[in-house]
Design an enzyme around this catalytic site. Structure first.
Site, mmCIF file in Angstrom:
data_model
loop_
_atom_site.group_PDB
_atom_site.id
_atom_site.type_symbol
_atom_site.label_atom_id
_atom_site.label_comp_id
_atom_site.label_asym_id
_atom_site.label_seq_id
_atom_site.Cartn_x
_atom_site.Cartn_y
_atom_site.Cartn_z
ATOM 1 N N LYS A 1 -92.071 -13.755 17.326
ATOM 2 C CA LYS A 1 -93.007 -12.642 17.151
ATOM 3 C C LYS A 1 -92.191 -11.351 17.185
ATOM 4 C CE LYS A 1 -95.237 -9.585 18.738
ATOM 5 N NZ LYS A 1 -95.261 -8.116 18.349
ATOM 6 N N GLU B 1 -85.137 -9.508 29.263
ATOM 7 C CA GLU B 1 -84.197 -8.378 29.327
ATOM 8 C C GLU B 1 -85.021 -7.126 29.106
ATOM 9 O OE1 GLU B 1 -82.343 -5.293 28.015
ATOM 10 O OE2 GLU B 1 -81.789 -6.585 26.331
ATOM 11 N N CYS C 1 -81.105 -0.318 25.147
ATOM 12 C CA CYS C 1 -81.417 -0.589 26.549
ATOM 13 C C CYS C 1 -80.237 -0.297 27.453
ATOM 14 C CB CYS C 1 -81.872 -2.033 26.700
ATOM 15 S SG CYS C 1 -80.781 -3.216 25.909
ATOM 16 N N GLU D 1 -86.927 5.801 31.795
ATOM 17 C CA GLU D 1 -86.251 5.452 30.545
ATOM 18 C C GLU D 1 -86.888 6.236 29.389
ATOM 19 O OE1 GLU D 1 -84.565 1.499 28.388
ATOM 20 O OE2 GLU D 1 -86.656 1.398 29.021
#
Length: 500
Positions: A183, A258, A292, A390
Site C-alpha cells: 500500500k 520505522e 526521516c 519533526e
C-alpha cells in the site's frame, strides 16, 4: 529554465491484484497532484476493504498453492537479480517519474532509483549466502534451525523517496519466500505502479506481488486489520505508527516500524568545520528535507558557534531551489500543499522561537507550487517546538552548548531517537558519545552513508524493531528449532508400573 513534463504519463493509476491491473471494486478514485503546480495530473484507484480483501486472497493463494515459497533460495535469487537489472536499466525513467510525482530533485531521484536496484541485489545475494544456526552437544544432542516464510506481508510505505523505500521492504519480503500486498503513500503512487511490469518481466509468479492504492485510513487500515496478514512493515510518522500498533494488537501481528526523527548533529570545537558544514547542510536539505534521518537539530560547541552559524547560513542561502527536473536543483518542491502548509507553519513559528539567519519563506522566483527556501534558525531553545517536533522539510534549528555532558543532554532531549551525527577529532569522546546517545544509528564524522548489512531503525518514538541485513531476514521468517537426541534418550518416567 522551462520545466519539462515526462512523456507518456498514465491516464489513470490502477491497483494490481493477482497479476492484473484493476479498478477499485466501488469504482472510487482520488486525485494525485503535481507538486510544482498543485494541479491534478492523474486519478488513482482508491482502495478500500473490498480491494484489500481481494489482494490478500490473491497473495494468500500464491503463498499456499504457488511455487514461490517452495523455490530454492538460488531460484528466488535469480528472479531478484533480474528485478535489479531491470530497475537499473530503467533508472532514468524511474527517476523522471519519481521526481515529477514527489518534487524530489532529479539527480537525487536517480540516486534513489539506483539504490532500489542495489536493495534487490543485496537481498538476492544474502538469501543464498545465509547460514542457519546449528548447535551440538557431541554424542548427545543436535539442534538446528529451519527458517520458513511467514505468509502474506503487508507493506505500507511513505511518500518520501517512495520507490527506493518500497524496494527496501519488497526485497527481503520476497527473497525469504513471502507474498506481499503493498500500500504506497497516496501522495506519490506513480512510481509504485511500475513494479508490476518489472516483476512480470523478471518472472515473479502471479499473485506474489499485489498493489492497492488508497488512503491510509481506508486501504492501510484494512491491511493492518486483515486477519490473514501476519506481518506489517511500516515506514511513516510516529502518530500513525501508534495507531497501527493498536490496530494490529488484537491479531498479534509481527510489526516493524520505522517512524519519525528529530536527529541531532553534534559539532564539537575540534571538528573539521568545513566537512561538518558540508555534511550538515546536505543532511537536512537533501531530499527537500523530507527525510526521516535528517540532522534537523544542530548542536554546536560555543567556542566555534558564531563562526559556524555565520558560515552555515551563508551556505544555506546558496543552496539552489529549482524545478525538480533541473539537474542543477538541490531543493525541489515539497510533495503536497498540505505538507507545504505544515512546513510553512513551522517556519512562521520559528521566527518567534529562534533567530532567523537564512531563508524563512518562499523563493521570489517561484510564486506558485510547494517551494520553500532552505531555512535556518539559530539560538533555538531546547523547549522550542522547532527543536522538539519533526518538521520534515528544509528547516533546521541550531543551538549552542558548552560541555560534553550538556551536548549529550540536549541530543537526548526529544521523544525521538532515530539517528545522530557526531563531529569531533577526539576518538575517545566520539565513541563514548555514540555509546550514550539515544539513537538507533550514529554516524561519526560522516554523513548518512549506509552499509546494507547493518540494522536500520530507531529507539523511543522513532520505531519498533530493525530491518537491514539479517534483521530483515529475521523479521520476514519464522525460525523453527529442531531438536534431535543422539544416543540414549533421557526420559524421566512418570507413572511407572509397580514392581511385582
Amino acid at each position: 529554465m522551462t520545466r519539462r513534463i515526462p512523456a507518456d504519463l498514465p491516464e489513470r493509476i490502477q491497483h494490481y491484484i493477482g497479476g492484473a491491473f484493476v479498478d477499485s471494486v466501488d469504482g472510487d478514485t482520488f486525485d494525485v497532484l503535481d507538486p510544482v503546480t498543485n494541479e491534478t495530473y492523474v486519478a488513482a484507484a482508491a482502495g478500500k476493504k473490498a480491494d484489500i480483501d481481494l489482494a490478500v486472497a490473491a497473495a494468500r493463494k500464491a503463498f499456499t498453492e504457488g511455487p514461490w515459497p517452495r523455490m530454492l533460495p538460488r531460484e528466488r535469487s535469480r528472479v531478484l537479480h533480474r528485478i535489479a537489472d531491470l530497475v537499473e536499466s530503467r533508472d532514468e525513467r524511474l527517476a523522471e517519474l519519481e521526481s515529477f510525482d514527489s518534487g524530489l530533485p532529479i539527480t537525487q531521484a536517480l540516486g534513489q532509483a539506483r539504490r532500489a536496484a542495489e536493495n534487490f541485489r543485496f537481498f538476492a545475494d544474502l538469501i543464498v549466502a545465509q547460514t542457519d544456526d546449528a548447535f551440538k552437544v557431541p554424542g548427545r544432542q543436535l539442534n538446528y534451525v529451519n527458517r520458513k516464510p511467514i505468509g502474506v506481508a503487508g507493506l505500507i510505505t511513505p511518500w518520501n523517496t517512495p520507490f527506493m523505500l518500497e524496494s527496501w521492504k519488497l526485497g527481503p519480503a520476497l527473497a525469504t519466500g513471502n507474498t506481499v500486498v503493498l500500500k504506497p503513500a497516496e501522495f506519490t503512487p506513480l512510481s509504485a505502479s511500475l513494479w508490476a511490469g518489472i516483476f512480470e518481466e523478471a518472472g515473479l509468479p502471479e499473485g506474489v506481488f499485489n498493489l492497492v492504492n488508497g488512503l491510509g485510513e481506508d486501504a492501510g487500515d484494512a491491511l493492518v486489520k486483515h486477519p490473514e496478514v501476519p506481518l506489517i512493515s511500516f515506514t511513516g510518522e510516529s502518530s500513525t505508527g501508534q495507531l497501527i500498533f493498536a490496530n494490529a494488537a488484537p491479531f498479534l501481528k509481527g510489526l516493524s516500524m520505522e517512524l519519525g526523527g528529530k536527529s541531532p548533529a553534534i559539532v564539537f570545537a575540534d571538528a573539521d568545520l568545513d566537512a561538518a558544514i558540508d555534511a550538515t547542510i546536505f543532511g537536512v536539505f537533501s531530499l527537500n528535507g523530507e527525510r526521516c534521518t535528517a540532522g534537523s537539530r544542530i548542536l554546536v560547541q560555543r567556542d566555534v558557534y558564531d563562526d559556524f552559524v555565520e558560515r552555515y547560513a551563508a551556505q544555506a542561502d546558496r543552496v539552489k531551489v529549482g524545478f525538480p527536473d533541473d539537474p542543477a536543483t538541490e531543493v525541489g518542491a515539497l510533495v503536497h500543499p498540505e505538507h507545504y502548509a505544515k512546513v510553512m507553519s513551522y517556519v512562521e513559528l520559528g521566527k518567534s522561537e529562534g533567530r532567523l539567519v537564512a531563508g524563512g519563506g518562499r523563493p521570489e522566483e517561484f510564486p506558485e507550487g510547494n517551494f520553500v527556501r532552505p531555512t535556518v534558525f539559530a539560538d533555538v531553545s531546547p523547549d522550542a517546538r522547532i527543536f522538539q517536533e519533526e518538521i520534515f522539510g528544509p528547516v533546521v534549528a541550531i543551538t549552542p552548548f558548552d560541555t560534553d555532558d550538556e551536548a549529550l543532554a540536549l541530543a537526548n532531549n526529544t521523544r525521538y531517537g532515530l539517528a545522530a551525527y557526531v563531529w569531533t577529532n577526539d576518538l575517545k569522546r566520539a565513541h563514548l558519545f555514540a555509546q550514550n546517545v539515544e539513537a538507533g544509528m550514529v554516524w561519526l564524522n560522516s554523513n548518512n552513508v549506509r552499509d546494507l548489512r547493518t540494522p536500520f531503525g530507531g529507539v523511543k518514538a522513532s520505531g519498533l524493531g530493525h530491518e537491514g541485513g539479517y534483521r530483515s531476514i529475521d523479521f520476514y521468517t519464522d525460525q523453527q528449532a529442531v531438536h534431535i537426541t543422539l544416543g540414549g534418550a533421557h526420559n524421566p518416567t512418570f507413572g511407572k508400573a509397580p514392581a511385582h
